[in-house]
Scaffold this motif. Sequence first.
Motif, PDB file in Angstrom:
ATOM      1  N   THR A  42       0.797  -1.225   0.000  1.00 60.79           N
ATOM      2  CA  THR A  42       0.000   0.000   0.000  1.00 60.79           C
ATOM      3  C   THR A  42       0.830   1.276   0.000  1.00 60.79           C
ATOM      4  N   SER A 170       0.878  13.005  -8.716  1.00 65.94           N
ATOM      5  CA  SER A 170      -0.475  13.295  -8.237  1.00 65.94           C
ATOM      6  C   SER A 170      -0.428  13.843  -6.818  1.00 65.94           C
ATOM      7  N   ALA A 171      -1.539  14.417  -6.381  1.00 69.29           N
ATOM      8  CA  ALA A 171      -1.617  14.920  -5.011  1.00 69.29           C
ATOM      9  C   ALA A 171      -1.379  13.794  -4.012  1.00 69.29           C
ATOM     10  N   GLU A 172      -1.895  12.601  -4.303  1.00 69.63           N
ATOM     11  CA  GLU A 172      -1.716  11.477  -3.391  1.00 69.63           C
ATOM     12  C   GLU A 172      -0.254  11.036  -3.335  1.00 69.63           C
ATOM     13  N   GLN A 173       0.419  11.041  -4.459  1.00 64.87           N
ATOM     14  CA  GLN A 173       1.840  10.679  -4.470  1.00 64.87           C
ATOM     15  C   GLN A 173       2.659  11.665  -3.648  1.00 64.87           C
ATOM     16  N   LYS A 175       1.519  13.549  -1.150  1.00 71.02           N
ATOM     17  CA  LYS A 175       1.177  13.357   0.261  1.00 71.02           C
ATOM     18  C   LYS A 175       1.923  12.158   0.846  1.00 71.02           C
ATOM     19  N   ASP A 176       2.128  11.117   0.011  1.00 72.44           N
ATOM     20  CA  ASP A 176       2.882   9.951   0.464  1.00 72.44           C
ATOM     21  C   ASP A 176       4.310  10.309   0.827  1.00 72.44           C
ATOM     22  N   TYR A 181       1.563   6.954   7.448  1.00 70.25           N
ATOM     23  CA  TYR A 181       0.183   6.463   7.498  1.00 70.25           C
ATOM     24  C   TYR A 181      -0.527   6.784   8.809  1.00 70.25           C
ATOM     25  N   SER A 187      -7.392  18.653   4.642  1.00 72.52           N
ATOM     26  CA  SER A 187      -7.736  18.645   3.226  1.00 72.52           C
ATOM     27  C   SER A 187      -6.920  19.638   2.409  1.00 72.52           C
ATOM     28  N   GLY A 213      -2.093  16.615 -11.514  1.00 72.69           N
ATOM     29  CA  GLY A 213      -1.255  16.785 -10.348  1.00 72.69           C
ATOM     30  C   GLY A 213      -0.292  17.950 -10.492  1.00 72.69           C
TER      31      GLY A 213
END
Length: 221
Positions: A42, A170-173, A175-176, A181, A187, A213
């Motif tokens: 994940t 991307s925004a998620e990448q 943030k990772d 976790y 937000s 992104g």
Amino acid sequence: MRVLLVEDNELIALGIVAGLRAHGLTVDAVGSAAQAEAALATLDADVMILDLGLPDEDGMRLLARLRARGEALPVLVLTARDAVEDRVAGLRTGADDYLLKPFDLDELVARLHALRRRAAGRCVDVIEDGPLRLDPVRGEVWLHGRPVALARRELALLAALMQARERILSAEQLKDRLYDYSEEIESNALNVHIHHLRRKLGPAVVETVRGLGYRYGRAGE
């Protein structure tokens, strides 16, 4: 840089996590081989620190299984096993580096950056683009030869974008790269960090690619 730490000793793990975060790294810590497998499924980690004495399986077996299925994630073995044959076995099994306990935190950080650098195909830690110079190991940034003070997550964001070169993240990448976790992310947190980078390094330093992104643009403009 996002680090996956696989260490079953809670006190040692807490110390490593605190030390790496103080150096600007994002760290996720697990305590068993099974948890490491789940995390790898994940998380988008850049490097793994692996203890060999895990409660459910020897770390060497975990490493061998990862390499057998083609997992190319750089792995630094961190262990008290100091025999030459143990170090040789670890390297032959697929470890990229081997560090003995007890260890110096600065050396650990330097070795992690070296693994990340080699994985990215670079021969030096410092990343330069025009007037911008970034040293992720020291956590230092210069623009037109002048130092620029960045907060820890601003530095991590800049490093992720510059290391990606022209690729869109991307925004998620992103943030990772900034949060582990266990942390709750507001937000608008990423937008705030991007705003601060643009204010300090110029509005063109982060390019927004609508619907996809962000990518590194150009500093000082």
